[in-house]
Write a protein that holds these residues in place. Structure first.
Motif, PDB file in Angstrom:
ATOM      1  N   GLU A   1      -5.223   4.461  -7.396  1.00  0.00           N
ATOM      2  CA  GLU A   1      -6.334   5.172  -6.758  1.00  0.00           C
ATOM      3  C   GLU A   1      -6.826   6.292  -7.667  1.00  0.00           C
ATOM      4  O   GLU A   1      -8.033   6.508  -7.820  1.00  0.00           O
ATOM      5  CB  GLU A   1      -5.892   5.747  -5.409  1.00  0.00           C
ATOM      6  CG  GLU A   1      -6.994   6.454  -4.640  1.00  0.00           C
ATOM      7  CD  GLU A   1      -7.962   5.513  -3.949  1.00  0.00           C
ATOM      8  OE1 GLU A   1      -9.049   5.975  -3.536  1.00  0.00           O
ATOM      9  OE2 GLU A   1      -7.643   4.317  -3.793  1.00  0.00           O
TER      10      GLU A   1
ATOM     11  N   LYS B   1      -6.988   0.228  -1.194  1.00  0.00           N
ATOM     12  CA  LYS B   1      -6.693  -0.516   0.040  1.00  0.00           C
ATOM     13  C   LYS B   1      -7.730  -1.617   0.269  1.00  0.00           C
ATOM     14  O   LYS B   1      -7.378  -2.748   0.607  1.00  0.00           O
ATOM     15  CB  LYS B   1      -6.666   0.441   1.230  1.00  0.00           C
ATOM     16  CG  LYS B   1      -6.330  -0.223   2.574  1.00  0.00           C
ATOM     17  CD  LYS B   1      -6.232   0.828   3.667  1.00  0.00           C
ATOM     18  CE  LYS B   1      -5.806   0.202   4.994  1.00  0.00           C
ATOM     19  NZ  LYS B   1      -6.845  -0.661   5.565  1.00  0.00           N
TER      20      LYS B   1
ATOM     21  N   GLU C   1      -1.660  13.105 -11.262  1.00  0.00           N
ATOM     22  CA  GLU C   1      -2.089  13.271  -9.876  1.00  0.00           C
ATOM     23  C   GLU C   1      -2.138  11.910  -9.191  1.00  0.00           C
ATOM     24  O   GLU C   1      -2.553  10.914  -9.787  1.00  0.00           O
ATOM     25  CB  GLU C   1      -3.483  13.906  -9.848  1.00  0.00           C
ATOM     26  CG  GLU C   1      -4.045  14.106  -8.459  1.00  0.00           C
ATOM     27  CD  GLU C   1      -5.494  14.575  -8.472  1.00  0.00           C
ATOM     28  OE1 GLU C   1      -6.006  14.901  -7.394  1.00  0.00           O
ATOM     29  OE2 GLU C   1      -6.099  14.597  -9.558  1.00  0.00           O
ATOM     30  N   VAL C   2      -1.665  11.847  -7.968  1.00  0.00           N
ATOM     31  CA  VAL C   2      -1.788  10.613  -7.185  1.00  0.00           C
ATOM     32  C   VAL C   2      -2.685  10.903  -5.980  1.00  0.00           C
ATOM     33  O   VAL C   2      -2.820  12.045  -5.557  1.00  0.00           O
ATOM     34  CB  VAL C   2      -0.414  10.081  -6.720  1.00  0.00           C
ATOM     35  CG1 VAL C   2       0.427   9.677  -7.907  1.00  0.00           C
ATOM     36  CG2 VAL C   2       0.311  11.110  -5.868  1.00  0.00           C
ATOM     37  N   LYS C   3      -3.311   9.847  -5.459  1.00  0.00           N
ATOM     38  CA  LYS C   3      -4.257  10.018  -4.361  1.00  0.00           C
ATOM     39  C   LYS C   3      -3.999   8.995  -3.265  1.00  0.00           C
ATOM     40  O   LYS C   3      -3.412   7.933  -3.501  1.00  0.00           O
ATOM     41  CB  LYS C   3      -5.689   9.858  -4.878  1.00  0.00           C
ATOM     42  CG  LYS C   3      -6.119  10.928  -5.871  1.00  0.00           C
ATOM     43  CD  LYS C   3      -7.585  10.747  -6.250  1.00  0.00           C
ATOM     44  CE  LYS C   3      -8.044  11.850  -7.193  1.00  0.00           C
ATOM     45  NZ  LYS C   3      -9.481  11.690  -7.548  1.00  0.00           N
ATOM     46  N   THR C   4      -4.465   9.312  -2.084  1.00  0.00           N
ATOM     47  CA  THR C   4      -4.384   8.359  -0.976  1.00  0.00           C
ATOM     48  C   THR C   4      -5.204   7.118  -1.343  1.00  0.00           C
ATOM     49  O   THR C   4      -6.384   7.234  -1.665  1.00  0.00           O
ATOM     50  CB  THR C   4      -4.943   8.974   0.318  1.00  0.00           C
ATOM     51  OG1 THR C   4      -4.226  10.176   0.605  1.00  0.00           O
ATOM     52  CG2 THR C   4      -4.804   8.007   1.484  1.00  0.00           C
ATOM     53  N   PRO C   5      -4.588   5.947  -1.297  1.00  0.00           N
ATOM     54  CA  PRO C   5      -5.254   4.743  -1.837  1.00  0.00           C
ATOM     55  C   PRO C   5      -6.303   4.131  -0.914  1.00  0.00           C
ATOM     56  O   PRO C   5      -6.132   3.040  -0.376  1.00  0.00           O
ATOM     57  CB  PRO C   5      -4.080   3.789  -2.067  1.00  0.00           C
ATOM     58  CG  PRO C   5      -3.066   4.204  -1.064  1.00  0.00           C
ATOM     59  CD  PRO C   5      -3.207   5.677  -0.892  1.00  0.00           C
ATOM     60  N   ASN C   6      -7.419   4.824  -0.761  1.00  0.00           N
ATOM     61  CA  ASN C   6      -8.486   4.316   0.104  1.00  0.00           C
ATOM     62  C   ASN C   6      -9.269   3.182  -0.552  1.00  0.00           C
ATOM     63  O   ASN C   6      -9.455   2.109   0.034  1.00  0.00           O
ATOM     64  CB  ASN C   6      -9.439   5.454   0.490  1.00  0.00           C
ATOM     65  CG  ASN C   6      -8.741   6.522   1.308  1.00  0.00           C
ATOM     66  OD1 ASN C   6      -7.936   6.212   2.181  1.00  0.00           O
ATOM     67  ND2 ASN C   6      -9.028   7.777   1.026  1.00  0.00           N
TER      68      ASN C   6
ATOM     69  N   GLU D   1       4.120   3.604  -4.979  1.00  0.00           N
ATOM     70  CA  GLU D   1       3.609   4.678  -5.835  1.00  0.00           C
ATOM     71  C   GLU D   1       2.478   4.173  -6.721  1.00  0.00           C
ATOM     72  O   GLU D   1       1.510   4.893  -6.998  1.00  0.00           O
ATOM     73  CB  GLU D   1       4.745   5.228  -6.705  1.00  0.00           C
ATOM     74  CG  GLU D   1       4.390   6.453  -7.535  1.00  0.00           C
ATOM     75  CD  GLU D   1       4.189   7.713  -6.705  1.00  0.00           C
ATOM     76  OE1 GLU D   1       3.723   8.719  -7.269  1.00  0.00           O
ATOM     77  OE2 GLU D   1       4.496   7.689  -5.492  1.00  0.00           O
TER      78      GLU D   1
ATOM     79  N   MET E   1       0.792  -1.218   0.000  1.00  0.00           N
ATOM     80  CA  MET E   1       0.000   0.000   0.000  1.00  0.00           C
ATOM     81  C   MET E   1       0.828   1.273   0.000  1.00  0.00           C
ATOM     82  O   MET E   1       0.312   2.354  -0.269  1.00  0.00           O
ATOM     83  CB  MET E   1      -0.955   0.002   1.206  1.00  0.00           C
ATOM     84  CG  MET E   1      -2.042  -1.056   1.128  1.00  0.00           C
ATOM     85  SD  MET E   1      -2.908  -1.038  -0.457  1.00  0.00           S
ATOM     86  CE  MET E   1      -3.475   0.645  -0.510  1.00  0.00           C
ATOM     87  N   ASN E   2       2.119   1.189   0.321  1.00  0.00           N
ATOM     88  CA  ASN E   2       2.965   2.384   0.306  1.00  0.00           C
ATOM     89  C   ASN E   2       3.618   2.619  -1.053  1.00  0.00           C
ATOM     90  O   ASN E   2       4.323   3.614  -1.240  1.00  0.00           O
ATOM     91  CB  ASN E   2       4.055   2.277   1.388  1.00  0.00           C
ATOM     92  CG  ASN E   2       3.477   2.313   2.787  1.00  0.00           C
ATOM     93  OD1 ASN E   2       2.521   3.040   3.041  1.00  0.00           O
ATOM     94  ND2 ASN E   2       4.042   1.532   3.694  1.00  0.00           N
TER      95      ASN E   2
ATOM     96  N   LYS F   1      -0.982   4.549  -5.221  1.00  0.00           N
ATOM     97  CA  LYS F   1      -1.505   5.920  -5.306  1.00  0.00           C
ATOM     98  C   LYS F   1      -1.950   6.245  -6.730  1.00  0.00           C
ATOM     99  O   LYS F   1      -2.944   6.935  -6.945  1.00  0.00           O
ATOM    100  CB  LYS F   1      -0.446   6.909  -4.829  1.00  0.00           C
ATOM    101  CG  LYS F   1       0.002   6.665  -3.393  1.00  0.00           C
ATOM    102  CD  LYS F   1       1.206   7.517  -3.021  1.00  0.00           C
ATOM    103  CE  LYS F   1       1.702   7.170  -1.634  1.00  0.00           C
ATOM    104  NZ  LYS F   1       2.923   7.936  -1.280  1.00  0.00           N
TER     105      LYS F   1
END
Length: 227
Positions: A156, A187, A179-184, A150, A147-148, A153
């Motif tokens: 996502e 996840k 653009e990258v995003k928090t992978p909610n 790239e 999950m960490n 992200k």
């Protein structure tokens, strides 16, 4: 009186099962397991327990646990029971999937994929061929590096784009999202993959919950689905 007695026995039985489930859940939580879901299993005296790290089979007294694949031996060959347990959960993710539908649909597969995976890229290049054979392909994200990474992200950003299919096509053509995003969302999909026992990509899940590990050419996948 008979109705009251019947109701009492029903409640007492339910409470006994609940107590066993609570004991099992407490034991697993003490060992660090999370998101625990307890169900019956096909084997008398054994519970099916879904956790964030996969499926366990635990005796009703909570003393013993088995981890690994459970198969039902049928006339057509071994049937993966683990996948059958998770198939409804998999289908509940439908609105989060990136789907390439076949016009004359014969089969539906769900593919855990990573945009950094060579064989996922190869599979995606042939998406039309799978569709032409009647295979609908549904994608879920599974960042191989965790999950960490790239890629988590980036995926996502793809899965939450206005047009996810277009965004994925662009990424597979080398145009990764800026653009990258928090992978909610990713996840949740990643955790589902872990429950299915996914260790690499692509991992193909059939409509019955069987996991086919690795890339298959369109014709070979069709043969596997119809075999």
């Amino acid at each position: 009186m008979k109705k009251i007695l019947t109701a009492f026995l029903f409640v007492a039985g339910s409470n006994a099962v609940l107590a066993d489930d609570v004991a099992i859940k407490n034991k697993l939580q003490a060992l660090g397991a999370q998101n625990i879901e307890i169900n019956a299993s096909p084997i008398t005296g054994i519970k099916t327990v879904i956790t964030d790290e996969g499926i366990l089979y635990i005796t009703e007294d909570g003393k013993y646990a088995l981890q690994g694949k459970l198969y039902e031996l049928t006339a057509k060959g071994p049937l993966d029971v683990n996948g059958k347990v998770l198939i409804n959960k998999l289908n509940s993710f439908k609105n989060e999937m990136i789907i390439y539908p076949a016009k004359n649909e014969k089969h539906v597969v769900t593919v855990f994929m990573d945009i950094t995976c060579h064989y996922c890229h190869l599979l995606h290049q042939q998406i039309k061929e799978y569709n032409d054979l009647g295979i609908t392909v549904r994608y879920l994200a599974f960042p191989r590096a965790g999950m960490n990474a790239e890629s988590a992200k980036q995926m996502e950003a793809i899965w939450t784009a206005k047009d996810p299919s277009f965004a994925l096509n662009e990424a597979e053509n080398g145009n990764l999202p800026k653009e990258v995003k928090t992978p909610n969302i990713v996840k949740k999909q990643y955790e589902l993959g872990i429950q299915f026992g996914v260790k690499g990509t692509p991992s193909i899940v059939t409509s019955s919950g069987e996991v086919i590990g690795g890339y298959l050419k369109p014709a070979d996948l069709l043969a596997a689905l119809e075999g």
